[in-house]
Design a protein around this motif. Structure first.
Motif, PDB file in Angstrom:
ATOM      1  N   TYR A   8     -59.501  16.591  31.477  1.00  0.00           N
ATOM      2  CA  TYR A   8     -60.821  16.850  30.901  1.00  0.00           C
ATOM      3  C   TYR A   8     -61.856  16.315  31.870  1.00  0.00           C
ATOM      4  CZ  TYR A   8     -64.160  17.522  27.041  1.00  0.00           C
ATOM      5  OH  TYR A   8     -65.191  17.961  26.248  1.00  0.00           O
ATOM      6  N   SER A  10     -64.967  15.240  32.103  1.00  0.00           N
ATOM      7  CA  SER A  10     -66.091  14.877  31.230  1.00  0.00           C
ATOM      8  C   SER A  10     -67.072  13.947  31.932  1.00  0.00           C
ATOM      9  CB  SER A  10     -65.560  14.202  29.960  1.00  0.00           C
ATOM     10  OG  SER A  10     -64.872  13.027  30.280  1.00  0.00           O
ATOM     11  N   TYR A  57     -69.228  19.109  30.904  1.00  0.00           N
ATOM     12  CA  TYR A  57     -67.860  18.867  30.450  1.00  0.00           C
ATOM     13  C   TYR A  57     -67.013  20.099  30.759  1.00  0.00           C
ATOM     14  CZ  TYR A  57     -70.133  15.130  27.885  1.00  0.00           C
ATOM     15  OH  TYR A  57     -70.865  14.016  27.561  1.00  0.00           O
ATOM     16  N   GLY A  59     -63.476  21.576  30.163  1.00  0.00           N
ATOM     17  CA  GLY A  59     -62.314  21.352  29.320  1.00  0.00           C
ATOM     18  C   GLY A  59     -61.195  22.341  29.580  1.00  0.00           C
ATOM     19  N   SER A  63     -57.536  19.338  25.743  1.00  0.00           N
ATOM     20  CA  SER A  63     -58.388  18.215  26.128  1.00  0.00           C
ATOM     21  C   SER A  63     -59.266  17.850  24.939  1.00  0.00           C
ATOM     22  CB  SER A  63     -59.221  18.545  27.369  1.00  0.00           C
ATOM     23  OG  SER A  63     -60.018  19.680  27.163  1.00  0.00           O
ATOM     24  N   THR A  64     -59.375  16.553  24.671  1.00  0.00           N
ATOM     25  CA  THR A  64     -60.011  16.089  23.442  1.00  0.00           C
ATOM     26  C   THR A  64     -61.146  15.118  23.721  1.00  0.00           C
ATOM     27  OG1 THR A  64     -58.527  14.205  23.249  1.00  0.00           O
ATOM     28  CG2 THR A  64     -57.822  16.239  22.187  1.00  0.00           C
ATOM     29  N   LYS A  86     -64.660  25.483  21.426  1.00  0.00           N
ATOM     30  CA  LYS A  86     -64.527  24.039  21.274  1.00  0.00           C
ATOM     31  C   LYS A  86     -64.518  23.755  19.774  1.00  0.00           C
ATOM     32  CE  LYS A  86     -67.017  21.546  24.100  1.00  0.00           C
ATOM     33  NZ  LYS A  86     -66.189  20.691  24.957  1.00  0.00           N
ATOM     34  N   ASN A 160     -60.642  21.217  22.889  1.00  0.00           N
ATOM     35  CA  ASN A 160     -60.936  22.523  23.477  1.00  0.00           C
ATOM     36  C   ASN A 160     -59.735  23.452  23.319  1.00  0.00           C
ATOM     37  OD1 ASN A 160     -63.593  21.868  24.766  1.00  0.00           O
ATOM     38  ND2 ASN A 160     -62.332  20.316  25.742  1.00  0.00           N
TER      39      ASN A 160
END
Length: 200
Positions: A8, A10, A57, A59, A63-64, A86, A160
């Motif tokens: 991810y 992020s 971000y 994703g 991916s969380t 998402k 995601n």
């Protein structure tokens, strides 16, 4: 979960909004009260990434993002630029304190180490378990081309469905001020161990 862990991308300071073409709903040019605020240790800096300027971000499937609410109970706006949906799970703001107390019971060791451990963004809790403890959890799917606005004190987590690119930033209105003061008054739930926390 038994497969390779997802990646991810992020909290990357950037924007995909064209500064010249996009005049409205441009996350890199939101004119909010935060533009006039002094940010504690960031007083000499005019930008706080993710708060004043957007984060991007990137994703992929699985991916969380873990349960958290925005720093200082700020509003948040997220735009999904491209790709798969998402999934969001959101707790209505009036249940924030009840949720925090519930988390302390679920993670007593973490709660002893830091009263604001939930803000470390490391707690995943199944929504059904939260609902079973009389805390409502709303579910929302965000698709490409859609905005998501989160209100102050709204805890949220999600994941995601596949590769996507999103962008998010905080903002404040006059209505936020009382929520900001409440954040300051809830010291029993604030993180005391991380340097990246936002204060003003």
């Amino acid at each position: 979960v038994g497969f390779n862990p997802p990646i991810y991308g992020s909290d990357t300071k950037n924007t995909f909004f064209d500064k010249n073409d996009c005049k409205h709903w441009n996350l890199s040019k939101l004119d909010t009260m935060l533009n006039a605020v002094k940010f504690g240790k960031f007083d000499k800096i005019k930008d706080v990434p993710g708060v004043i300027s957007p984060y991007v971000y990137i994703g992929m499937w699985k991916s969380t993002f873990c349960w958290h609410r925005e720093d200082a109970n700020l509003y948040s706006i997220s735009y999904l630029h491209y790709g798969d949906a998402k999934q969001w799970y959101i707790i209505p703001p009036k249940y924030a304190k009840k949720f925090l107390n519930f988390c302390k019971k679920q993670f007593p060791v973490a709660a002893k180490q830091c009263p604001g451990f939930v803000h470390h963004k490391s707690c995943l809790i199944k929504p059904k378990l939260i609902r079973d403890n009389n805390i409502p959890v709303k579910s929302m799917t965000q698709n490409a081309g859609e905005f998501m606005v989160l209100f102050p004190q709204a805890f949220h987590q999600g994941f995601n469905y596949g590769f996507n690119i999103a962008e998010a930033v905080n903002f404040a209105t006059e209505r936020w001020i009382s929520h900001g003061f409440e954040w300051i008054s809830q010291k029993q739930f604030l993180c005391e161990c991380r340097d990246d926390r936002v204060s003003f």
